[in-house]
Motif scaffolding. Structure first.
Motif, PDB file in Angstrom:
ATOM      1  N   LEU A  27       0.851  -1.273  -0.093  1.00 13.64           N
ATOM      2  CA  LEU A  27       0.027   0.493   0.024  1.00 13.64           C
ATOM      3  C   LEU A  27       0.523   0.939  -0.138  1.00 13.64           C
ATOM      4  CD1 LEU A  27      -3.200   0.995   0.515  1.00 13.64           C
ATOM      5  CD2 LEU A  27      -2.542   1.455   2.377  1.00 13.64           C
ATOM      6  N   SER A  28       2.318   1.533   0.707  1.00 11.15           N
ATOM      7  CA  SER A  28       3.083   2.425   0.874  1.00 11.15           C
ATOM      8  C   SER A  28       3.445   2.589  -0.433  1.00 11.15           C
ATOM      9  CB  SER A  28       4.096   1.754   1.611  1.00 11.15           C
ATOM     10  OG  SER A  28       5.125   1.426   1.205  1.00 11.15           O
ATOM     11  N   ARG A  29       3.173   2.011  -1.632  1.00 10.81           N
ATOM     12  CA  ARG A  29       3.433   1.800  -2.628  1.00 10.81           C
ATOM     13  C   ARG A  29       3.787   2.842  -3.281  1.00 10.81           C
ATOM     14  NH1 ARG A  29       5.147  -3.551  -5.269  1.00 10.81           N
ATOM     15  NH2 ARG A  29       5.456  -2.649  -7.239  1.00 10.81           N
ATOM     16  N   ILE A  30       1.968   3.323  -3.217  1.00  8.40           N
ATOM     17  CA  ILE A  30       1.055   3.479  -3.692  1.00  8.40           C
ATOM     18  C   ILE A  30       0.703   5.185  -3.365  1.00  8.40           C
ATOM     19  CG2 ILE A  30      -1.488   4.478  -4.760  1.00  8.40           C
ATOM     20  CD1 ILE A  30      -2.400   1.814  -4.028  1.00  8.40           C
ATOM     21  N   PRO A  31       0.917   6.277  -4.348  1.00  9.30           N
ATOM     22  CA  PRO A  31       1.293   8.150  -3.507  1.00  9.30           C
ATOM     23  C   PRO A  31       0.158   8.230  -3.119  1.00  9.30           C
ATOM     24  CG  PRO A  31       2.050   7.888  -6.747  1.00  9.30           C
ATOM     25  CD  PRO A  31       1.244   6.335  -5.848  1.00  9.30           C
ATOM     26  N   ALA A  32       0.442   8.981  -2.030  1.00  6.91           N
ATOM     27  CA  ALA A  32      -0.763   8.815  -1.005  1.00  6.91           C
ATOM     28  C   ALA A  32      -1.802   9.951  -1.879  1.00  6.91           C
ATOM     29  CB  ALA A  32      -0.062   9.792   0.304  1.00  6.91           C
ATOM     30  N   ASP A  33      -1.904  10.931  -2.538  1.00 10.48           N
ATOM     31  CA  ASP A  33      -2.782  11.121  -3.031  1.00 10.48           C
ATOM     32  C   ASP A  33      -3.683  10.571  -4.024  1.00 10.48           C
ATOM     33  OD1 ASP A  33      -0.454  11.487  -5.368  1.00 10.48           O
ATOM     34  OD2 ASP A  33      -1.393  12.289  -6.446  1.00 10.48           O
ATOM     35  N   VAL A  34      -3.112   8.873  -4.291  1.00  9.76           N
ATOM     36  CA  VAL A  34      -4.206   8.590  -5.175  1.00  9.76           C
ATOM     37  C   VAL A  34      -4.452   7.119  -4.101  1.00  9.76           C
ATOM     38  CG1 VAL A  34      -4.158   9.519  -7.487  1.00  9.76           C
ATOM     39  CG2 VAL A  34      -2.675   7.276  -6.640  1.00  9.76           C
ATOM     40  N   ARG A  35      -3.937   7.219  -3.122  1.00 11.06           N
ATOM     41  CA  ARG A  35      -3.705   6.438  -2.509  1.00 11.06           C
ATOM     42  C   ARG A  35      -5.802   5.245  -1.623  1.00 11.06           C
ATOM     43  NH1 ARG A  35      -0.078   6.215   2.353  1.00 11.06           N
ATOM     44  NH2 ARG A  35       1.669   6.404  -0.056  1.00 11.06           N
ATOM     45  N   TRP A  36      -6.444   6.362  -1.650  1.00  9.68           N
ATOM     46  CA  TRP A  36      -7.963   5.918  -1.409  1.00  9.68           C
ATOM     47  C   TRP A  36      -8.694   6.005  -2.293  1.00  9.68           C
ATOM     48  CZ3 TRP A  36      -5.994   3.090   2.756  1.00  9.68           C
ATOM     49  CH2 TRP A  36      -5.481   3.498   3.719  1.00  9.68           C
ATOM     50  N   PHE A  37      -8.391   5.801  -3.825  1.00  8.87           N
ATOM     51  CA  PHE A  37      -9.134   6.443  -4.784  1.00  8.87           C
ATOM     52  C   PHE A  37      -9.499   4.782  -4.722  1.00  8.87           C
ATOM     53  CE2 PHE A  37      -9.769   5.729  -9.134  1.00  8.87           C
ATOM     54  CZ  PHE A  37     -10.694   6.770  -9.315  1.00  8.87           C
ATOM     55  N   PHE A  38      -9.410   3.927  -4.859  1.00 11.33           N
ATOM     56  CA  PHE A  38      -9.695   2.084  -5.110  1.00 11.33           C
ATOM     57  C   PHE A  38     -10.519   2.095  -3.518  1.00 11.33           C
ATOM     58  CE2 PHE A  38      -5.326   3.228  -7.960  1.00 11.33           C
ATOM     59  CZ  PHE A  38      -6.114   2.752  -8.596  1.00 11.33           C
ATOM     60  N   ILE A  39     -10.140   2.301  -2.732  1.00 11.23           N
ATOM     61  CA  ILE A  39     -10.205   1.653  -1.088  1.00 11.23           C
ATOM     62  C   ILE A  39     -10.431   2.853  -0.320  1.00 11.23           C
ATOM     63  CG2 ILE A  39      -9.372  -0.194  -1.985  1.00 11.23           C
ATOM     64  CD1 ILE A  39      -6.956   0.384  -0.188  1.00 11.23           C
ATOM     65  N   THR A  40     -11.227   1.767   0.651  1.00  9.01           N
ATOM     66  CA  THR A  40     -11.436   3.482   1.830  1.00  9.01           C
ATOM     67  C   THR A  40     -10.500   3.002   3.047  1.00  9.01           C
ATOM     68  OG1 THR A  40     -13.705   2.041   2.949  1.00  9.01           O
ATOM     69  CG2 THR A  40     -14.189   3.334   1.463  1.00  9.01           C
ATOM     70  N   PRO A  41     -10.167   3.747   3.864  1.00  7.95           N
ATOM     71  CA  PRO A  41      -9.773   3.610   5.026  1.00  7.95           C
ATOM     72  C   PRO A  41     -10.105   2.737   5.833  1.00  7.95           C
ATOM     73  CG  PRO A  41      -9.173   5.835   4.658  1.00  7.95           C
ATOM     74  CD  PRO A  41     -10.812   5.396   3.537  1.00  7.95           C
ATOM     75  N   GLU A  42     -11.041   2.361   5.685  1.00  4.54           N
ATOM     76  CA  GLU A  42     -12.183   1.783   6.826  1.00  4.54           C
ATOM     77  C   GLU A  42     -12.002  -0.270   6.414  1.00  4.54           C
ATOM     78  OE1 GLU A  42     -12.908   5.349   8.041  1.00  4.54           O
ATOM     79  OE2 GLU A  42     -13.669   4.344   5.953  1.00  4.54           O
ATOM     80  N   GLY A  43     -11.801   0.165   5.442  1.00  5.36           N
ATOM     81  CA  GLY A  43     -11.684  -1.332   4.147  1.00  5.36           C
ATOM     82  C   GLY A  43     -10.668  -2.430   4.978  1.00  5.36           C
ATOM     83  N   TYR A  44      -9.399  -1.169   4.551  1.00  2.00           N
ATOM     84  CA  TYR A  44      -8.222  -1.112   4.913  1.00  2.00           C
ATOM     85  C   TYR A  44      -7.871  -1.499   6.450  1.00  2.00           C
ATOM     86  CZ  TYR A  44      -2.904  -0.855   4.874  1.00  2.00           C
ATOM     87  OH  TYR A  44      -1.273  -1.223   5.156  1.00  2.00           O
ATOM     88  N   GLU A  45      -8.731  -0.769   7.272  1.00  2.00           N
ATOM     89  CA  GLU A  45      -7.939  -1.420   8.473  1.00  2.00           C
ATOM     90  C   GLU A  45      -9.012  -2.735   8.758  1.00  2.00           C
ATOM     91  OE1 GLU A  45     -11.124   0.009  12.126  1.00  2.00           O
ATOM     92  OE2 GLU A  45      -9.795   2.310  11.451  1.00  2.00           O
TER      93      GLU A  45
END
Length: 440
Positions: free
Chosen positions: A46-64
């Motif tokens: 996940l850290s490999r995805i730039p922060a500005d597009v990181r949550w474009f595909f998924i939600t932080p809650e789902g990742y949690e």
């Protein structure tokens, strides 16, 4: 990223560091491998995805939720493995007293040529040597029969048996040495030219498991093993970006592939985004989110598919295909997301098994730990050929489980030990003077 996600990642990292300091018995365990996989697949990826597009595909809650399940897996599987290992590691046999009958060498040679024959048939059915090994990963293969294209797994098992003899200091005939070298070359050639990540895993464990099982890790071998594992991990990371240039037709482009490697690994502006960086973390999150909303689960029935798949269609013409055999992770993902997941992608065994069992998977993970721990403990304690071969097959299957899913893990186990067990049965029926006694 939520506070809970950060906290879990910190806990997992601390647990990793603590276990790494506990000695060989810990960091050679399945639990430690699983913890490494979790941090790599769902943390680093996940850290490999730039922060500005990181949550474009998924939600932080789902990742949690992915991280919560991962932590639960590490704890429950680890507890089960500790109990299972303790139960399996009884009355250990000293290394210098271990002997293996020469019939195992004969069996290994036969097993290698069975696997090689299967590969030759598979390659010929795929258009021949030039067409198959001149095509990109999977694109030139005829996957019409799992019996044929997976039979090459037998050659890995054969190499493991011969390598165990070599490490034990037993005398190998010139023919056996030639078969071992030929097996290693053939297996390495196939996995490199076809860019097979599964092949890399099987090859790395082919060396690691005999060293671990026979407790033959001298300081020099330990350094070599550690370096080999790091090299294998590095190869697994870069493989998706360079394997188009590994086949014989495009080998001239390998230099270009390496020169463009850095740019490709950091490119998030084209259609290959989820084929490379962030794929595991994104796919795992989408699968878990879909599983949380699902109302039906298979409760293990889909895991029967690899065994049912062994039944020929001549006997069962309407045998269901894999993706028709119960609800799978593609089904639950497509029901909750518009993100296009590339065909052949896998979320890892933790999200996949959660879709299969829902919260009952917590018990399943503990039982898995018990079984895997017992196999490891028994193999290290007794060092019999049968125990070591099963330990190798289980090790490969566990890594396949973590990186892909349970179905792939089961298929791997079946074809690593299936032909081997058939030959063991045949050799037991042979006269002793031909088979050098029953294999043990």
């Amino acid at each position: 990223m939520t506070v809970t996600s950060v906290a879990i990642l910190i806990v997992l990292t601390v647990l990793f560091l603590v276990l790494a300091k506990q000695g060989r018995r810990t960091w050679l365990s399945f639990s430690f491998l699983g913890l490494m996989a979790v941090l790599g697949l769902y943390g680093y990826d996940l850290s490999r995805i730039p922060a500005d597009v990181r949550w474009f595909f998924i939600t932080p809650e789902g990742y949690e939720m992915v991280l919560i399940l991962s932590l639960a897996f590490v704890v429950l599987f680890g507890l089960g493995e500790w109990i299972g290992y303790t139960a399996g590691y009884r009355n250990p046999v000293p290394v210098n007293t271990v002997t293996h009958r020469q019939s195992w060498v004969q069996l290994a040679i036969v097993l290698f040529f069975i696997g090689l024959a299967g590969q030759v048939i598979f390659v010929q059915s795929s258009g021949g040597f030039g067409a198959f090994y001149g095509s990109a990963h999977g694109s030139g293969a005829n996957f019409s029969s799992a019996y044929i294209y997976r039979l090459f797994h037998s050659s890995f098992t054969a190499a493991v048996i011969l390598l165990i003899f070599y490490l034990r200091g037993a005398t190998l005939s010139r023919k056996a040495k030639a078969v071992l070298v030929l097996a290693l070359i053939a297996l390495a050639f196939d996995l490199v030219t076809q860019g097979k990540r599964g092949g890399v895993i099987r090859f790395a464990l082919l060396v690691a498991v005999p060293l671990i099982g026979l407790e033959a890790l001298t300081p020099k071998r330990l350094v070599l093993l550690f370096g080999g594992v790091l090299a294998a991990l590095a190869f697994l990371v870069v493989l998706p970006y360079i394997r188009f240039a590994l086949n014989l037709s495009n080998i001239a482009e390998l230099g270009t592939a390496f020169s463009e490697l850095s740019a490709k690994m950091n490119n998030y502006t084209d259609g290959d985004t989820l084929r490379t960086g962030g794929k595991y973390a994104v796919f795992a999150t989408l699968v878990v989110q879909g599983a949380l909303e699902a109302t039906d689960h298979n409760f293990g029935s889909r895991w029967l598919f690899p065994f049912i798949n062994l039944i020929p269609r001549a006997i069962w013409p309407d045998k269901p295909l894999r993706y028709d055999f119960g609800i799978d992770f593609y089904d639950v993902t497509n029901s909750t997301s518009n993100v296009l997941i590339p065909k052949g992608s896998y979320p890892g065994g933790i999200p996949e098994s959660f879709t299969e069992w829902s919260w009952a998977v917590l018990v399943v993970w503990f039982i898995m730990g018990l079984v895997f721990g017992w196999v490891r403990g028994h193999a290290v304690a007794k060092k019999t050929m049968m125990a070591l071969v099963v330990y190798y097959a289980v090790s490969v299957s566990f890594v396949q489980f973590m990186l892909q899913d349970t179905i792939q893990a089961i298929f791997s186990f079946i074809f690593l030990v299936g032909p081997f067990l058939v030959l063991v049965g045949i050799f037991k029926l042979l006269p002793r003077r031909k088979a050098d006694g029953a294999a043990r």
